[in-house]
Design a protein around this motif. Structure first.
Motif, PDB file in Angstrom:
ATOM      1  N   ILE A 108      -1.592  -6.014   8.248  1.00  0.00           N
ATOM      2  CA  ILE A 108      -2.109  -5.072   7.261  1.00  0.00           C
ATOM      3  C   ILE A 108      -0.931  -4.289   6.697  1.00  0.00           C
ATOM      4  N   CYS A 109      -0.925  -4.133   5.375  1.00  0.00           N
ATOM      5  CA  CYS A 109       0.014  -3.270   4.671  1.00  0.00           C
ATOM      6  C   CYS A 109       1.471  -3.665   4.965  1.00  0.00           C
ATOM      7  N   VAL A 110       2.318  -2.713   5.357  1.00  0.00           N
ATOM      8  CA  VAL A 110       3.747  -2.998   5.513  1.00  0.00           C
ATOM      9  C   VAL A 110       4.082  -3.820   6.746  1.00  0.00           C
ATOM     10  N   ALA A 111       3.104  -4.155   7.561  1.00  0.00           N
ATOM     11  CA  ALA A 111       3.380  -5.084   8.663  1.00  0.00           C
ATOM     12  C   ALA A 111       3.876  -6.419   8.117  1.00  0.00           C
ATOM     13  N   ALA A 112       3.519  -6.724   6.864  1.00  0.00           N
ATOM     14  CA  ALA A 112       4.026  -7.948   6.227  1.00  0.00           C
ATOM     15  C   ALA A 112       5.550  -7.935   6.145  1.00  0.00           C
ATOM     16  N   LEU A 113       6.147  -6.759   6.069  1.00  0.00           N
ATOM     17  CA  LEU A 113       7.612  -6.682   6.019  1.00  0.00           C
ATOM     18  C   LEU A 113       8.236  -7.160   7.326  1.00  0.00           C
ATOM     19  N   ARG A 124       6.913 -18.737   1.193  1.00  0.00           N
ATOM     20  CA  ARG A 124       5.457 -18.700   1.304  1.00  0.00           C
ATOM     21  C   ARG A 124       4.895 -17.519   0.520  1.00  0.00           C
ATOM     22  N   ASN A 125       3.589 -17.520   0.327  1.00  0.00           N
ATOM     23  CA  ASN A 125       2.891 -16.459  -0.393  1.00  0.00           C
ATOM     24  C   ASN A 125       2.482 -15.343   0.560  1.00  0.00           C
ATOM     25  N   ALA A 126       2.614 -14.104   0.097  1.00  0.00           N
ATOM     26  CA  ALA A 126       2.202 -12.947   0.900  1.00  0.00           C
ATOM     27  C   ALA A 126       2.104 -11.732  -0.003  1.00  0.00           C
ATOM     28  N   THR A 127       1.617 -10.638   0.562  1.00  0.00           N
ATOM     29  CA  THR A 127       1.589  -9.364  -0.147  1.00  0.00           C
ATOM     30  C   THR A 127       1.884  -8.254   0.852  1.00  0.00           C
ATOM     31  N   THR A 128       2.118  -7.063   0.337  1.00  0.00           N
ATOM     32  CA  THR A 128       2.325  -5.877   1.164  1.00  0.00           C
ATOM     33  C   THR A 128       1.999  -4.650   0.324  1.00  0.00           C
ATOM     34  N   TYR A 129       2.251  -3.474   0.861  1.00  0.00           N
ATOM     35  CA  TYR A 129       1.897  -2.206   0.213  1.00  0.00           C
ATOM     36  C   TYR A 129       2.262  -2.216  -1.273  1.00  0.00           C
ATOM     37  N   ASN A 130       1.286  -1.854  -2.116  1.00  0.00           N
ATOM     38  CA  ASN A 130       1.445  -2.011  -3.561  1.00  0.00           C
ATOM     39  C   ASN A 130       1.501  -0.692  -4.334  1.00  0.00           C
ATOM     40  N   ARG A 131       1.687   0.414  -3.666  1.00  0.00           N
ATOM     41  CA  ARG A 131       1.759   1.716  -4.355  1.00  0.00           C
ATOM     42  C   ARG A 131       3.223   2.179  -4.385  1.00  0.00           C
ATOM     43  N   LYS A 132       3.453   3.385  -4.878  1.00  0.00           N
ATOM     44  CA  LYS A 132       4.796   3.968  -4.964  1.00  0.00           C
ATOM     45  C   LYS A 132       5.769   3.014  -5.641  1.00  0.00           C
ATOM     46  N   GLU A 133       5.421   2.615  -6.851  1.00  0.00           N
ATOM     47  CA  GLU A 133       6.275   1.775  -7.695  1.00  0.00           C
ATOM     48  C   GLU A 133       6.574   0.411  -7.081  1.00  0.00           C
ATOM     49  N   ARG A 134       5.711  -0.039  -6.196  1.00  0.00           N
ATOM     50  CA  ARG A 134       5.810  -1.387  -5.600  1.00  0.00           C
ATOM     51  C   ARG A 134       7.134  -1.632  -4.870  1.00  0.00           C
ATOM     52  N   ILE A 135       7.704  -0.571  -4.325  1.00  0.00           N
ATOM     53  CA  ILE A 135       8.977  -0.673  -3.601  1.00  0.00           C
ATOM     54  C   ILE A 135       8.858  -1.666  -2.443  1.00  0.00           C
ATOM     55  N   GLU A 139      10.802  -5.216  -1.592  1.00  0.00           N
ATOM     56  CA  GLU A 139      11.486  -5.478  -0.321  1.00  0.00           C
ATOM     57  C   GLU A 139      11.035  -6.813   0.270  1.00  0.00           C
ATOM     58  N   LEU A 140       9.732  -7.074   0.238  1.00  0.00           N
ATOM     59  CA  LEU A 140       9.211  -8.324   0.779  1.00  0.00           C
ATOM     60  C   LEU A 140       9.788  -9.525   0.028  1.00  0.00           C
ATOM     61  N   ALA A 141       9.923  -9.405  -1.277  1.00  0.00           N
ATOM     62  CA  ALA A 141      10.488 -10.489  -2.078  1.00  0.00           C
ATOM     63  C   ALA A 141      11.935 -10.794  -1.678  1.00  0.00           C
ATOM     64  N   GLU A 142      12.658  -9.786  -1.200  1.00  0.00           N
ATOM     65  CA  GLU A 142      14.054  -9.986  -0.768  1.00  0.00           C
ATOM     66  C   GLU A 142      14.159 -10.937   0.427  1.00  0.00           C
ATOM     67  N   TYR A 143      13.060 -11.164   1.138  1.00  0.00           N
ATOM     68  CA  TYR A 143      13.053 -12.104   2.264  1.00  0.00           C
ATOM     69  C   TYR A 143      12.671 -13.516   1.817  1.00  0.00           C
ATOM     70  N   GLY A 144      12.685 -13.745   0.511  1.00  0.00           N
ATOM     71  CA  GLY A 144      12.369 -15.073   0.003  1.00  0.00           C
ATOM     72  C   GLY A 144      10.884 -15.367  -0.067  1.00  0.00           C
ATOM     73  N   ILE A 158      -0.992 -17.352   8.171  1.00  0.00           N
ATOM     74  CA  ILE A 158      -0.585 -15.949   8.055  1.00  0.00           C
ATOM     75  C   ILE A 158      -1.434 -15.212   7.019  1.00  0.00           C
ATOM     76  N   ILE A 159      -1.983 -14.072   7.451  1.00  0.00           N
ATOM     77  CA  ILE A 159      -2.779 -13.196   6.587  1.00  0.00           C
ATOM     78  C   ILE A 159      -1.966 -11.928   6.341  1.00  0.00           C
ATOM     79  N   THR A 160      -1.796 -11.568   5.064  1.00  0.00           N
ATOM     80  CA  THR A 160      -1.154 -10.299   4.715  1.00  0.00           C
ATOM     81  C   THR A 160      -2.087  -9.544   3.775  1.00  0.00           C
ATOM     82  N   SER A 161      -1.901  -8.224   3.706  1.00  0.00           N
ATOM     83  CA  SER A 161      -2.735  -7.430   2.806  1.00  0.00           C
ATOM     84  C   SER A 161      -1.918  -6.298   2.219  1.00  0.00           C
ATOM     85  N   TYR A 162      -2.460  -5.654   1.140  1.00  0.00           N
ATOM     86  CA  TYR A 162      -1.575  -4.739   0.439  1.00  0.00           C
ATOM     87  C   TYR A 162      -1.735  -3.246   0.677  1.00  0.00           C
TER      88      TYR A 162
END
Length: 195
Positions: A108-113, A124-135, A139-144, A158-162
């Motif tokens: 859940i949320c930033v655990a995706a990081l 792979r596809n994933a998501t993470t926290y989407n507020r505060k200018e999507r910072i 960061e998650l995208a920096e891991y490829g 793998i299940i991720t959420s935002y």
């Protein structure tokens, strides 16, 4: 019995951990009775976001990953030191071991990081926290990772959420993957989420 390991980093968010405890627990008592949850941390005592203390069932060093069917990871706050445990090699290695065995990893949320940092989400596809200018999404995208701007993303095991608002949906998705849609709907009815 399907066993879920709830992996807690210092500074984890209580709401996000509690949904896994409740959904898996409701299933154990009133659902098909096939799931049980155990807590784990880098240390035996783990601080929550907002500084409450939790004593976990096991430290990472005491866990045999083969004994578990799924890994659940709540997010947390940097202000409460979430990333010190979350980015530690011990913590990341748990994620790698579950992925290597193709077991479900629900976050859940930033655990995706933490999952991203472990390397198992590269390409792979994933998501993470989407507020505060999507910072955090940047960061998650920096891991490829191919970051999707949607509430829940499932890529293979793998299940991720935002954000925290998705917490119950992630826990119910995990339960459905461990049991069945029919059983999960029964638990949702008992918990008042559907009629």
């Amino acid at each position: 019995m399907k066993k879920v390991l709830l992996l807690l980093a210092n500074g984890y968010e209580v709401l996000e951990a509690s949904v896994f405890i409740d959904v898996i627990g409701w299933n154990y008592i009133d659902g098909d009775k096939t799931t049980k949850l155990y807590t784990c941390g880098v240390t035996k005592e783990v601080n929550t976001t907002f500084d409450q203390k939790t004593t976990v069932d096991y430290t990472i060093d005491e866990v045999d990953f083969e004994d578990y069917d799924a890994l659940a990871i709540p997010g947390g706050f940097a202000e409460y030191d979430f990333y010190s445990d979350g980015y530690s090699e011990k913590f990341l290695n748990v994620i790698r071991e579950f992925d290597k065995r193709r077991k479900i990893i629900a976050s859940i949320c930033v655990a995706a990081l933490t999952i991203g940092r472990s390397g198992v989400l590269r390409g792979r596809n994933a998501t993470t926290y989407n507020r505060k200018e999507r910072i955090r999404q940047r960061e998650l995208a920096e891991y490829g990772v191919k970051v999707m701007d949607q509430p829940i993303v499932i890529d293979d095991n793998i299940i991720t959420s935002y954000n925290p608002s998705t917490a119950f949906d992630v826990a119910f998705t995990l339960l459905e993957l461990l049991t069945s849609k029919e059983n999960t709907d029964d638990v949702k009815r008992l918990m008042g989420f559907i009629e």
